[in-house]
Design a protein around this motif. Structure first.
Motif, PDB file in Angstrom:
ATOM      1  N   TYR A  58      17.847 -16.459  -1.158  1.00  0.00           N
ATOM      2  CA  TYR A  58      16.478 -16.769  -0.055  1.00  0.00           C
ATOM      3  C   TYR A  58      14.833 -16.384  -1.109  1.00  0.00           C
ATOM      4  O   TYR A  58      15.218 -15.772  -1.341  1.00  0.00           O
ATOM      5  CB  TYR A  58      17.260 -16.888   0.666  1.00  0.00           C
ATOM      6  N   PHE A  59      13.479 -17.382  -0.159  1.00  0.00           N
ATOM      7  CA  PHE A  59      13.017 -16.373  -0.812  1.00  0.00           C
ATOM      8  C   PHE A  59      12.389 -14.837   0.316  1.00  0.00           C
ATOM      9  O   PHE A  59      12.196 -15.378   1.497  1.00  0.00           O
ATOM     10  CB  PHE A  59      11.911 -17.725  -0.248  1.00  0.00           C
ATOM     11  N   PHE A  60      11.960 -14.130   0.149  1.00  0.00           N
ATOM     12  CA  PHE A  60      12.297 -12.413   0.702  1.00  0.00           C
ATOM     13  C   PHE A  60      10.698 -12.329   0.411  1.00  0.00           C
ATOM     14  O   PHE A  60      10.507 -10.668   0.695  1.00  0.00           O
ATOM     15  CB  PHE A  60      13.445 -11.808   1.528  1.00  0.00           C
ATOM     16  N   GLN A  61      10.263 -12.580  -0.949  1.00  0.00           N
ATOM     17  CA  GLN A  61       8.962 -11.048  -1.526  1.00  0.00           C
ATOM     18  C   GLN A  61       7.734 -11.846  -0.818  1.00  0.00           C
ATOM     19  O   GLN A  61       6.851 -12.351  -1.743  1.00  0.00           O
ATOM     20  CB  GLN A  61       9.460 -11.601  -3.301  1.00  0.00           C
ATOM     21  N   ALA A  62       7.552 -11.276   0.310  1.00  0.00           N
ATOM     22  CA  ALA A  62       6.020 -11.014   0.822  1.00  0.00           C
ATOM     23  C   ALA A  62       5.126 -10.611  -0.504  1.00  0.00           C
ATOM     24  O   ALA A  62       4.159 -11.787  -0.239  1.00  0.00           O
ATOM     25  CB  ALA A  62       6.739 -10.798   1.651  1.00  0.00           C
ATOM     26  N   PRO A  63       5.518  -9.486  -1.296  1.00  0.00           N
ATOM     27  CA  PRO A  63       3.956  -9.297  -2.347  1.00  0.00           C
ATOM     28  C   PRO A  63       3.935 -10.457  -2.986  1.00  0.00           C
ATOM     29  O   PRO A  63       2.837 -10.179  -3.343  1.00  0.00           O
ATOM     30  CB  PRO A  63       4.870  -7.802  -2.094  1.00  0.00           C
ATOM     31  N   LEU A  64       5.000 -11.081  -3.228  1.00  0.00           N
ATOM     32  CA  LEU A  64       4.655 -12.068  -4.511  1.00  0.00           C
ATOM     33  C   LEU A  64       3.344 -13.568  -3.907  1.00  0.00           C
ATOM     34  O   LEU A  64       3.131 -13.855  -4.125  1.00  0.00           O
ATOM     35  CB  LEU A  64       6.329 -13.025  -4.574  1.00  0.00           C
ATOM     36  N   ALA A  65       3.808 -13.571  -2.366  1.00  0.00           N
ATOM     37  CA  ALA A  65       3.471 -14.739  -1.610  1.00  0.00           C
ATOM     38  C   ALA A  65       1.619 -13.724  -1.809  1.00  0.00           C
ATOM     39  O   ALA A  65       0.869 -14.337  -1.755  1.00  0.00           O
ATOM     40  CB  ALA A  65       3.875 -14.555  -0.042  1.00  0.00           C
ATOM     41  N   GLN A  66       2.007 -12.953  -1.515  1.00  0.00           N
ATOM     42  CA  GLN A  66       0.156 -11.849  -1.376  1.00  0.00           C
ATOM     43  C   GLN A  66      -0.384 -11.933  -2.588  1.00  0.00           C
ATOM     44  O   GLN A  66      -1.707 -11.960  -3.114  1.00  0.00           O
ATOM     45  CB  GLN A  66       0.582 -10.205  -0.720  1.00  0.00           C
ATOM     46  N   TYR A  67      -0.070 -12.005  -4.050  1.00  0.00           N
ATOM     47  CA  TYR A  67      -0.547 -12.186  -4.992  1.00  0.00           C
ATOM     48  C   TYR A  67      -0.535 -13.213  -5.497  1.00  0.00           C
ATOM     49  O   TYR A  67      -1.946 -13.146  -6.182  1.00  0.00           O
ATOM     50  CB  TYR A  67       0.846 -11.620  -6.016  1.00  0.00           C
ATOM     51  N   TRP A  68      -0.018 -14.372  -5.470  1.00  0.00           N
ATOM     52  CA  TRP A  68      -0.573 -15.336  -5.309  1.00  0.00           C
ATOM     53  C   TRP A  68      -1.814 -15.560  -4.336  1.00  0.00           C
ATOM     54  O   TRP A  68      -3.091 -16.990  -5.153  1.00  0.00           O
ATOM     55  CB  TRP A  68       0.152 -16.500  -5.202  1.00  0.00           C
ATOM     56  N   HIS A  69      -2.453 -15.448  -3.417  1.00  0.00           N
ATOM     57  CA  HIS A  69      -3.114 -15.786  -2.725  1.00  0.00           C
ATOM     58  C   HIS A  69      -4.567 -14.984  -2.981  1.00  0.00           C
ATOM     59  O   HIS A  69      -5.503 -15.396  -2.501  1.00  0.00           O
ATOM     60  CB  HIS A  69      -2.853 -15.507  -1.172  1.00  0.00           C
ATOM     61  N   GLY A  70      -4.098 -13.688  -3.194  1.00  0.00           N
ATOM     62  CA  GLY A  70      -5.000 -13.188  -3.808  1.00  0.00           C
ATOM     63  C   GLY A  70      -5.986 -13.570  -5.583  1.00  0.00           C
ATOM     64  O   GLY A  70      -6.663 -13.284  -5.758  1.00  0.00           O
ATOM     65  N   LEU A  71      -5.322 -15.085  -5.539  1.00  0.00           N
ATOM     66  CA  LEU A  71      -5.218 -15.482  -7.012  1.00  0.00           C
ATOM     67  C   LEU A  71      -6.160 -16.924  -6.633  1.00  0.00           C
ATOM     68  O   LEU A  71      -6.856 -17.515  -7.431  1.00  0.00           O
ATOM     69  CB  LEU A  71      -4.675 -15.907  -7.859  1.00  0.00           C
ATOM     70  N   GLY A  72      -5.863 -16.727  -5.316  1.00  0.00           N
ATOM     71  CA  GLY A  72      -7.100 -18.140  -4.400  1.00  0.00           C
ATOM     72  C   GLY A  72      -5.805 -19.456  -4.606  1.00  0.00           C
ATOM     73  O   GLY A  72      -6.533 -20.651  -4.319  1.00  0.00           O
ATOM     74  N   ALA A  73      -4.383 -19.007  -4.102  1.00  0.00           N
ATOM     75  CA  ALA A  73      -3.594 -20.216  -4.380  1.00  0.00           C
ATOM     76  C   ALA A  73      -3.249 -20.225  -3.155  1.00  0.00           C
ATOM     77  O   ALA A  73      -3.012 -19.183  -2.423  1.00  0.00           O
ATOM     78  CB  ALA A  73      -2.808 -19.723  -5.767  1.00  0.00           C
TER      79      ALA A  73
END
Length: 321
Positions: A58-73
């Motif tokens: 399931y989705f639990f990789q919070a740092p992955l979301a933060q990585y993409w957010h840092g790229l403006g996505a």
């Protein structure tokens, strides 16, 4: 959690989830769950990522979301039907008999993304393991819908080689024809879970309800669907978008535990998958990550930072245009 509004998600600050109602199947009502990361609700990015997890996950990789957010996505993740947030007590975990079944929730998720970001938002799909296989097949059937594909250790071929798949497929198909929900022998020794869970020397908090050890039983009908997907990839997908495939630099599959398993893919045969990447499409990039585990985003910091750096470089060349 409801279908008509976002609600706080189990991942905490910045994460929200909502149900995506789907057509009932023979086990009853079916839903998928869309998760989004919105630390700043005032932003409306012109780019988005939709992530799909792997088997028994399931989705639990919070740092992955933060990585993409840092790229403006804008970041969205989909817990597929019968997984994670979407799993109901009356359902067979993870079970489908055709990977095209997931078209329904992928379409529903993309409709929600475009409703929030506008019809011209550029969307990149990201899939891990079986999710990478699902999204590769989906993108081949829906050309022109998304802007790119990022595959994190995608399950594009059976462990060993296509020869193993050809030998085993007839028996699996025969069993799936008469007993599709028959569980196959569980060969998961729990080593991969040991490498990632914070309780066993890893870094990550895991919900055992949604990512159990050993994994959900593999059933004949589901494995037949996966083998059919592998065969489709082997024939060539001719994807019309750029594809990034990232794999660990080595595979280590062993019946005995070793600390080296924390720096290798101990789930899939990365060499077999590397050979399959040329069948994805004419613009296909392969990256091998030293020290990477099966889920590169959960690897030790040097490996996961290398994965993120390679993804950023690829996006600059292809993904964002």
């Amino acid at each position: 959690m409801r279908a008509d509004r976002w609600a706080p998600d189990v991942l905490g600050d910045g994460f929200e989830a909502r149900l995506l109602p789907l057509a009932d199947d023979d086990e009853g009502p079916v839903v998928a769950t869309l998760v989004r990361y919105v630390p700043d609700a005032t932003l409306r990015p012109a780019r988005a990522v939709l992530y799909v997890h792997g088997w028994s996950d399931y989705f639990f990789q919070a740092p992955l979301a933060q990585y993409w957010h840092g790229l403006g996505a804008a970041f969205y993740a989909l817990d597929l039907r019968k997984y994670g947030r979407s799993l109901r007590p009356y359902q067979t975990p993870g079970y489908v008999e055709d990977l095209r079944t997931y078209d329904e929730e992928i379409a529903a998720a993309l409709r929600r993304v475009r409703a929030e970001l506008g019809p011209v938002a550029r969307v990149v799909l990201m899939g891990h393991s079986t999710g990478g296989l699902v999204l590769s097949l989906w993108a081949a059937r829906h050309p022109g819908t998304v802007s790119g594909l990022v595959l994190n250790s995608p399950w594009l071929e059976l462990q060993g080689s296509a020869i193993v798949r050809h030998v085993s497929a007839p028996a699996i198909h025969q069993l799936a024809r008469f007993q599709p929900r028959a569980p196959l022998p569980n060969i998961d020794p729990g080593y991969y879970a040991r490498t990632i869970a914070e309780t066993t020397g890893g870094e990550w908090p895991i919900d055992d309800r949604w990512r159990p050890t050993p994994s959900f039983p593999v059933r004949a009908g589901w494995l037949r669907a996966v083998l059919d997907g592998h065969a489709t990839v082997a024939r060539g997908l001719a994807l019309t978008v750029p594809v990034l495939t990232a794999l660990s630099a080595r595979t280590l599959i062993s019946p005995r535990w070793s600390e080296e398993m924390r720096s290798a893919d101990i789930v899939l045969d990365t060499e077999a998958i590397a050979r399959r990447t040329i069948h994805l499409g004419p613009v296909s990039t392969l990256v091998r990550i030293p020290g990477g585990m099966h889920d590169l985003t959960l690897s030790a910091r040097p490996a996961r930072e290398r994965f993120y750096a390679e993804t950023t470089r690829w996006l600059a060349a292809y993904g964002w245009g």
